[in-house]
Design an enzyme around this catalytic site. Structure first.
Site, PDB file in Angstrom:
ATOM      1  CD  GLU A 250      -2.541  -1.232   2.667  1.00  0.00           C
ATOM      2  OE1 GLU A 250      -3.378  -0.347   2.924  1.00  0.00           O
ATOM      3  OE2 GLU A 250      -2.255  -2.150   3.468  1.00  0.00           O
TER       4      GLU A 250
ATOM      5  CE  LYS B 237       2.661   1.006   6.534  1.00  0.00           C
ATOM      6  NZ  LYS B 237       1.918   0.788   5.273  1.00  0.00           N
TER       7      LYS B 237
ATOM      8  NE  ARG C 125       4.574  -8.668  11.810  1.00  0.00           N
ATOM      9  CZ  ARG C 125       3.942  -7.508  11.904  1.00  0.00           C
ATOM     10  NH1 ARG C 125       2.667  -7.453  12.261  1.00  0.00           N
ATOM     11  NH2 ARG C 125       4.580  -6.379  11.639  1.00  0.00           N
TER      12      ARG C 125
END
Length: 546
Positions: A41, A282, A272
């Site tokens: 994104e 983030k 992850r």
């Protein structure tokens, strides 16, 4: 798409469950070739976790003769910018991968997605809901309580289509309506409780401008975009495991209507990256920047790829790291030292050696004539004789490391102290005769017949060997000594920041480093690996210690 590999579709299976799935699908004829994608994104800078995903997705495509798409899932105009698109493109290329002609955006499919949504509405599989966001959350239920149907769930298809078109044209304010899939409000998987497909947002999109006033949700756009692009294996982290039934539901419903081709993409989840002494959230990274704890997204302490590049980390080191840690099905913590080791290994192969004195102390050789100079030869890389040698000027006054002198030596100390002898590396043996506190200067005498490489020099037996620079020829520079940003292995918040993560020191460097180019890497002997800063090549950043 990165360096070539000897692996092929017929290569033996690696100890990697994703590769085993890929090989099974190819061997069974489910797919003729592999098609993966890296779908960021564009709402921030890529971090170390993205590097793992990039290496995995592009690496699989490379190793099995397929292709990997770079696709931007740009469905949230309020947080997305062209700056992030550009930074992501640069980061993927810097890591050594290329997508060829396969660069896409979810916004490329906005017309198709809207048409698909209308099809679901016509078939009674989606509806326009007029509840507020708070009411939708209240109706959704919890992990232990079923959801409740919206009073608008049974709206006719025609009414929903009419409202959806008016939503698209911008006739309603933000938040007044949403389009929801009609699945099952009683489902144990909360993601299947009539998820939102479109929201009204009167916002300018970085690519489509003001053409749209509704924007697709990530869950709706992401999986369908995979199917449009004929992705074979959709790799994502474990946080999306509960979203897989929704991913499949959307694609199956559209395939049933003949709008998507089979075989449909298979979503596969992997663990992850959880790296000690690092936070990859983030939200936390934004907080670090916004609150001024770091100097920006490219601060060399940041776990972003732009920060890593500025610190002197190498693409080869990241690729080596991704291969070393592998791919797992369960979350675990990876020691930060593994990443550092991978960087050291590669830097050891590519970095020429140079001399730097990081904590300078003046040394005067009393019996060396003033004005006399001579040249000593030093190797550019001790393990690579083909890299040649360089010359270093030697004179009466030198810089040495402050830690290489002690008034009263501790046990096992073999460097300079009154009465002790050491060798100046690649030069002479000297003996310390005193220290002048007023001038902060060590005084020594030199043995003329002890120069390295001269007959008789090996008769001087010393245990200490120290490096040095000619005071007349060395130049002053700024060096930034970077350490881990967080002080605890598993940081929980910004309260765990390491106050000593950055130290600026004034040093002395050998003359050739005046000409260093931005991003040129060196090993400063005894100290570690350093890089000339991207923004100011006169400054050197410590990449990693030895």
């Amino acid at each position: 798409m990165a360096p070539s590999s000897s692996k092929t579709a017929n290569a033996p299976s690696a100890s990697n469950f994703i590769r085993q799935i890929v090989e099974h699908d190819l061997a069974g004829g489910k797919h003729k070739s592999v098609r993966t994608r890296f779908p960021p994104e564009p709402n921030g800078y890529l971090h170390f976790g993205h590097a793992k995903s990039i290496c995995l997705n592009f690496g699989l495509a490379r190793d099995y003769g397929g292709v990997c798409h770079l696709r931007f899932d740009d469905t949230n105009p309020a947080k997305e910018e062209q700056e992030y698109v550009d930074s992501i493109i640069d980061a993927v290329r810097w890591l050594g991968f290329d997508w060829g002609e396969h660069r896409y955006f979810a916004s490329d499919y906005f017309d198709r997605l809207y048409g698909f949504a209308r099809n679901l509405v016509e078939r009674g599989l989606a509806y326009v809901d007029s509840l507020t966001a708070e009411e939708i959350r209240a109706h959704r239920g919890t992990l232990t309580e079923h959801g409740r149907n919206s009073p608008y769930r049974d709206r006719s298809s025609q009414e929903s289509l009419d409202l959806l078109e008016k939503m698209r044209k911008g006739e309603f304010p933000d938040g007044s309506h949403v389009l929801r899939a009609k699945i099952n409000m009683q489902s144990g998987n909360i993601n299947l409780r009539d998820p939102v497909m479109y929201r009204i947002r009167h916002a300018e999109h970085h690519r489509t401008g003001g053409a749209w006033r509704i924007y697709p949700s990530y869950d709706w756009a992401h999986g369908v975009s995979d199917a449009i692009e004929r992705i074979t294996h959709s790799l994502c982290t474990l946080e999306f495991e509960d979203h897989r039934p929704l991913y499949d539901w959307f694609n199956e419903r559209l395939a049933e209507a003949g709008l998507l081709e089979r075989p449909l993409p298979q979503q596969i989840e992997f663990a992850r990256l959880n790296l000690t002494y690092v936070m990859l959230s983030k939200r936390r990274l934004i907080q670090l920047v916004d609150e001024g704890h770091v100097e920006g997204w490219d601060d060399p302490r940041m776990p972003t790829l732009v920060g890593a590049r500025r610190r002197g980390y190498t693409p080869e080191g990241f690729r080596r790291f991704a291969e070393r840690i592998g791919v797992a099905k369960a979350d675990s913590w990876i020691e930060f030292s593994i990443l550092e080791d991978c960087m050291r290994e590669h830097l050891n192969e590519i970095a020429p050696r140079r001399i730097a004195v990081l904590d300078p102390l003046k040394l005067v050789i009393d019996n060396y004539p003033e004005g006399r100079e001579e040249l000593c030869e030093t190797p550019n890389h001790p393990q690579k004789p083909d890299w040649g040698r360089r010359q270093a000027s030697f004179s009466r006054e030198l810089w040495i490391e402050r830690e290489d002198y002690a008034d009263v030596p501790p046990k096992g100390y073999f460097r300079l102290y009154p009465g002790n002898r050491v060798r100046l590396r690649y030069a002479y043996v000297i003996e310390c005769i005193g220290y002048d506190k007023d001038t902060d200067t060590v005084h020594c005498k030199l043995f003329e017949d002890s120069r390295s490489g001269t007959p008789g020099a090996d008769t001087y037996k010393v245990k200490g060997n120290i490096h040095w620079l000619s005071a007349k020829h060395a130049h002053a520079a700024e060096v930034r000594l970077y350490d881990r940003l967080f002080a605890t292995p598993q940081p929980e918040g910004l309260g765990d920041l390491n106050p000593g993560s950055k130290k600026i020191v004034s040093v002395r460097l050998e003359p050739s480093l005046r000409e260093a180019k931005a991003e040129e890497r060196f090993q400063f002997e005894r100290h570690g690996y350093f890089v000339a800063d991207r923004a100011d090549a006169s400054v050197f950043n410590r990449t990693v210690t030895l």
